[in-house]
Write an enzyme that holds these catalytic residues in place. Structure first.
Site, mmCIF file in Angstrom:
data_model
loop_
_atom_site.group_PDB
_atom_site.id
_atom_site.type_symbol
_atom_site.label_atom_id
_atom_site.label_comp_id
_atom_site.label_asym_id
_atom_site.label_seq_id
_atom_site.Cartn_x
_atom_site.Cartn_y
_atom_site.Cartn_z
ATOM 1 N N ASN A 110 0.964 -1.206 0.010
ATOM 2 C CA ASN A 110 -0.031 -0.095 -0.077
ATOM 3 C C ASN A 110 1.006 1.172 -0.044
ATOM 4 O O ASN A 110 0.638 2.250 -0.611
ATOM 5 C CB ASN A 110 -0.942 -0.007 1.347
ATOM 6 C CG ASN A 110 -1.979 -1.004 1.086
ATOM 7 O OD1 ASN A 110 -1.866 -2.015 0.173
ATOM 8 N ND2 ASN A 110 -2.659 -1.231 2.412
ATOM 9 N N HIS A 156 -18.131 36.659 -29.705
ATOM 10 C CA HIS A 156 -19.248 35.779 -29.917
ATOM 11 C C HIS A 156 -19.038 35.434 -31.654
ATOM 12 O O HIS A 156 -20.184 35.254 -32.282
ATOM 13 C CB HIS A 156 -20.778 37.097 -30.210
ATOM 14 C CG HIS A 156 -20.810 37.631 -28.837
ATOM 15 N ND1 HIS A 156 -21.597 37.211 -27.863
ATOM 16 C CD2 HIS A 156 -20.162 38.901 -28.367
ATOM 17 C CE1 HIS A 156 -21.529 38.139 -26.823
ATOM 18 N NE2 HIS A 156 -20.899 39.221 -27.197
ATOM 19 N N SER A 277 -8.718 12.679 -48.630
ATOM 20 C CA SER A 277 -9.812 11.893 -48.451
ATOM 21 C C SER A 277 -9.717 10.877 -49.338
ATOM 22 O O SER A 277 -9.064 10.759 -50.301
ATOM 23 C CB SER A 277 -10.831 13.011 -48.821
ATOM 24 O OG SER A 277 -11.815 12.146 -49.348
ATOM 25 N N LYS A 283 -9.333 17.061 -51.114
ATOM 26 C CA LYS A 283 -9.564 17.571 -49.638
ATOM 27 C C LYS A 283 -8.094 17.321 -49.126
ATOM 28 O O LYS A 283 -7.383 16.688 -49.270
ATOM 29 C CB LYS A 283 -10.628 16.348 -49.077
ATOM 30 C CG LYS A 283 -11.745 16.426 -49.212
ATOM 31 C CD LYS A 283 -12.366 17.710 -48.653
ATOM 32 C CE LYS A 283 -12.823 17.850 -47.248
ATOM 33 N NZ LYS A 283 -13.487 17.067 -46.578
ATOM 34 N N ASN A 285 -7.460 17.727 -44.978
ATOM 35 C CA ASN A 285 -8.252 17.989 -43.825
ATOM 36 C C ASN A 285 -7.517 18.142 -42.525
ATOM 37 O O ASN A 285 -6.234 17.620 -42.477
ATOM 38 C CB ASN A 285 -8.908 16.278 -43.538
ATOM 39 C CG ASN A 285 -10.072 16.413 -44.596
ATOM 40 O OD1 ASN A 285 -10.541 17.105 -44.807
ATOM 41 N ND2 ASN A 285 -10.225 14.897 -45.028
ATOM 42 N N GLU A 290 -8.166 18.051 -35.396
ATOM 43 C CA GLU A 290 -9.230 17.227 -34.807
ATOM 44 C C GLU A 290 -8.973 16.326 -33.714
ATOM 45 O O GLU A 290 -9.635 15.742 -32.851
ATOM 46 C CB GLU A 290 -10.016 16.510 -35.922
ATOM 47 C CG GLU A 290 -10.651 17.626 -37.068
ATOM 48 C CD GLU A 290 -11.013 17.018 -38.588
ATOM 49 O OE1 GLU A 290 -12.181 17.094 -38.833
ATOM 50 O OE2 GLU A 290 -10.242 16.349 -39.298
ATOM 51 N N GLN A 322 -6.318 0.613 -7.406
ATOM 52 C CA GLN A 322 -5.643 0.036 -8.368
ATOM 53 C C GLN A 322 -6.283 0.540 -9.889
ATOM 54 O O GLN A 322 -5.700 0.759 -10.845
ATOM 55 C CB GLN A 322 -5.661 -1.490 -8.366
ATOM 56 C CG GLN A 322 -4.845 -1.960 -9.394
ATOM 57 C CD GLN A 322 -4.802 -3.711 -9.182
ATOM 58 O OE1 GLN A 322 -4.159 -4.064 -8.262
ATOM 59 N NE2 GLN A 322 -5.536 -4.567 -10.008
HETATM 60 N N1 ARG Z 1 -1.568 -3.427 -7.290
HETATM 61 C C1 ARG Z 1 -1.752 -2.853 -6.048
HETATM 62 C C2 ARG Z 1 -2.585 -1.573 -6.623
HETATM 63 O O1 ARG Z 1 -2.305 -0.904 -7.571
HETATM 64 C C3 ARG Z 1 -0.761 -2.580 -5.087
HETATM 65 C C4 ARG Z 1 -1.179 -2.518 -3.603
HETATM 66 C C5 ARG Z 1 -1.942 -3.819 -3.263
HETATM 67 N N2 ARG Z 1 -2.157 -3.649 -1.984
HETATM 68 C C6 ARG Z 1 -3.090 -4.707 -1.158
HETATM 69 N N3 ARG Z 1 -3.659 -4.653 -0.062
HETATM 70 N N4 ARG Z 1 -3.805 -5.744 -1.868
HETATM 71 O O2 ARG Z 1 -3.235 -1.099 -5.843
#
Ligand code: ARG
Length: 467
Positions: A110, A156, A277, A283, A285, A290, A322
């Site tokens: 994490n 405008h 085109s 053409k 373009n 775009e 994720q």
């Molecule tokens: N691949 C996970 C993500 O991008 C990494 C973290 C995973 N953490 C967990 N507690 N499963 O979030």
């Protein structure tokens, strides 16, 4: 070996196993994952968890992984890796043996993903800054080349007042410089290091967080482990900033599309950035324009997707997070990718100065200058406006311009008109009366070009300092 299989009695459903993986897209974070892992390893050594030899072997292993992946052009392959964190652990153990498993001591994926993503966004901002500086330089060069050429400015989408072509081009430079500034602001706020935050409550070992932050060039460590592991504000801020940047480019693209029509004919589409085109042989373009407009839709879509992904999440980490990666990567690639295109287009495009100038000669764009002439003779502004309005009405009936009216005709509207009126209607004096900072009087625009160059120089210094 999985990173978490101990408590499981059953293997994962094989389809689910593949479906939940992020390695396919998070492998682009590999270099950041390796750098963050090296910083963590050093902190483990200082905390007495790794011996000096173990640290050396882990650092060498990490370096090898980076080298191999770079050799394979960053295309790290692994059919079993769940994510980039798992990939690195597997690779490390394959290279240096079981000691590789020590790297994950006291940390959680994490905090790792939060760190990798901050490093990724920071690098993207640095790249965007370089591209934005080039873009601003391209616009400013064209502004300088345009000299005192004039064109209509629209409100405008109706002809309003003549301006210098340079003044119009510098309007875009202002937008892009603001985008660069917003990115710098975002960079400043994201530049804190989550390492040591653990899964949610903080690392379980006495890791020197300041040391890790310093090693990765962060300004300091994040303040709260719950926030640090669940915060993706920096991604939202970044992608919203990209949305705004792309929105500016999209407005520019739309204006260029209009200006390139035969009806306007202000710009000649560069052949090197246009296509034809398959059906209509005549053409040419405006594809580049775009696509800029179209891709902007996707970037704004990513910003929306990110906000919706985050809006219902309780603290702290949730796997939903994720899902923030793909919109981030796509928005980054898309926004960075269009900048050199636009710069190239701008360097190549031909302005039809005679058409632009012709367009300033009709449509009563000197009417306000005419009213100003009366104001300078003491006529109250509202009355001057009304009297010039009547003169315009007369011209519309006669299909002529203000300068074609005779002095006698004008004097029926106000006896204050004299010979000087015709001079005040000439293009040079119409431009010249806008003599305020930020206005289109040539001397002011000349200064504005110098000011823009200075701002681009400052941006380049920032880029240099971060390189
Ligand atoms: N691949 C996970 C993500 O991008 C990494 C973290 C995973 N953490 C967990 N507690 N499963 O979030």
């Amino acid at each position: 070996m999985k990173m978490w299989s101990g408590r499981f009695r059953e293997p994962l459903d094989s389809q689910f196993e593949r479906w939940q993986r992020s390695f396919e897209f998070d492998r682009r974070l590999l270099s950041y994952e390796l750098a963050a892992s090296a910083a963590h390893a050093r902190a483990l050594k200082s905390a007495g968890v790794l011996s000096a030899d173990e640290l050396i072997s882990i650092l060498e292993g990490l370096q090898q992984i980076g080298g191999t992946a770079t050799a394979a052009k960053g295309l790290a392959e692994d059919d079993e890796a769940e994510d980039v964190h798992h990939f690195v652990e597997k690779q490390l153990v394959a290279r240096i043996g079981e000691v590789g498993y020590k790297l994950h001591s006291g940390r959680s994926r994490n905090e790792q993903i939060a760190t990798d993503l901050r490093l990724y966004v920071r690098a993207a901002i640095d790249e965007l800054h370089s591209e934005l500086a080039e873009l601003c330089a391209a616009f400013t060069d064209r502004a300088e080349q345009a000299g005192t050429a004039a064109m209509p400015a629209y409100t405008h989408l109706q002809r309003a007042e003549p301006v210098l072509v340079a003044h119009w081009l510098l309007a875009y430079v202002e937008m892009f410089l603001r985008d660069a500034d917003r990115l710098a602001d975002c960079r400043k706020r994201l530049n804190l290091c989550p390492l040591g935050s653990g899964a949610v409550a903080g690392a379980t070992l006495p890791l020197d967080r300041a040391l890790m932050a310093d090693e990765l060039d962060f300004d300091s460590a994040t303040a709260n482990s719950i926030d640090a592991t669940s915060d993706r504000d920096f991604i939202l801020e970044f992608v919203n900033t990209l949305s705004l940047q792309c929105l500016h480019l999209s407005r520019w693209a739309e204006e260029m599309i209009i200006f390139s029509t035969q009806e306007f004919g202000f710009v000649q589409l560069p052949e090197s950035y246009s296509t034809g085109s398959s059906a209509m042989p005549q053409k040419k373009n405006p594809d580049l324009l775009e696509l800029v407009r179209g891709k902007t839709g996707r970037v704004i879509g990513s910003a929306t997707a990110l906000m919706i992904t985050l809006k219902g999440l309780p603290l702290a980490y949730n796997k939903d997070l994720q899902e923030t990666q793909q919109p981030l990567f796509d928005a980054t690639d898309t926004a960075i990718g269009m900048l050199p295109m636009v710069a190239g287009w701008m360097k190549t495009v031909e302005f039809a100065h005679w058409r632009m100038n012709d367009a300033t000669q009709s449509g009563f764009m000197n009417a306000w200058a005419g009213a100003t002439y009366l104001v300078n003779r003491g006529v109250p502004s509202r009355l001057a406006h009304e009297q010039i309005g009547k003169a315009v009405k007369l011209c519309v009936e006669r299909n002529c311009e203000l300068q074609d009216l005779t002095l006698d005709e004008l004097r029926t509207l106000n006896p204050a008109f004299d010979e000087g009126f015709r001079d005040c209607l000439k293009p040079a004096s119409v431009l010249g009366i806008h003599d305020v900072s930020g206005g289109t009087a040539p001397a002011r625009v000349h200064k504005a070009i110098a000011a823009a160059k200075k701002k681009i120089g400052t941006l380049r210094e920032v880029i240099h300092a971060h390189a």
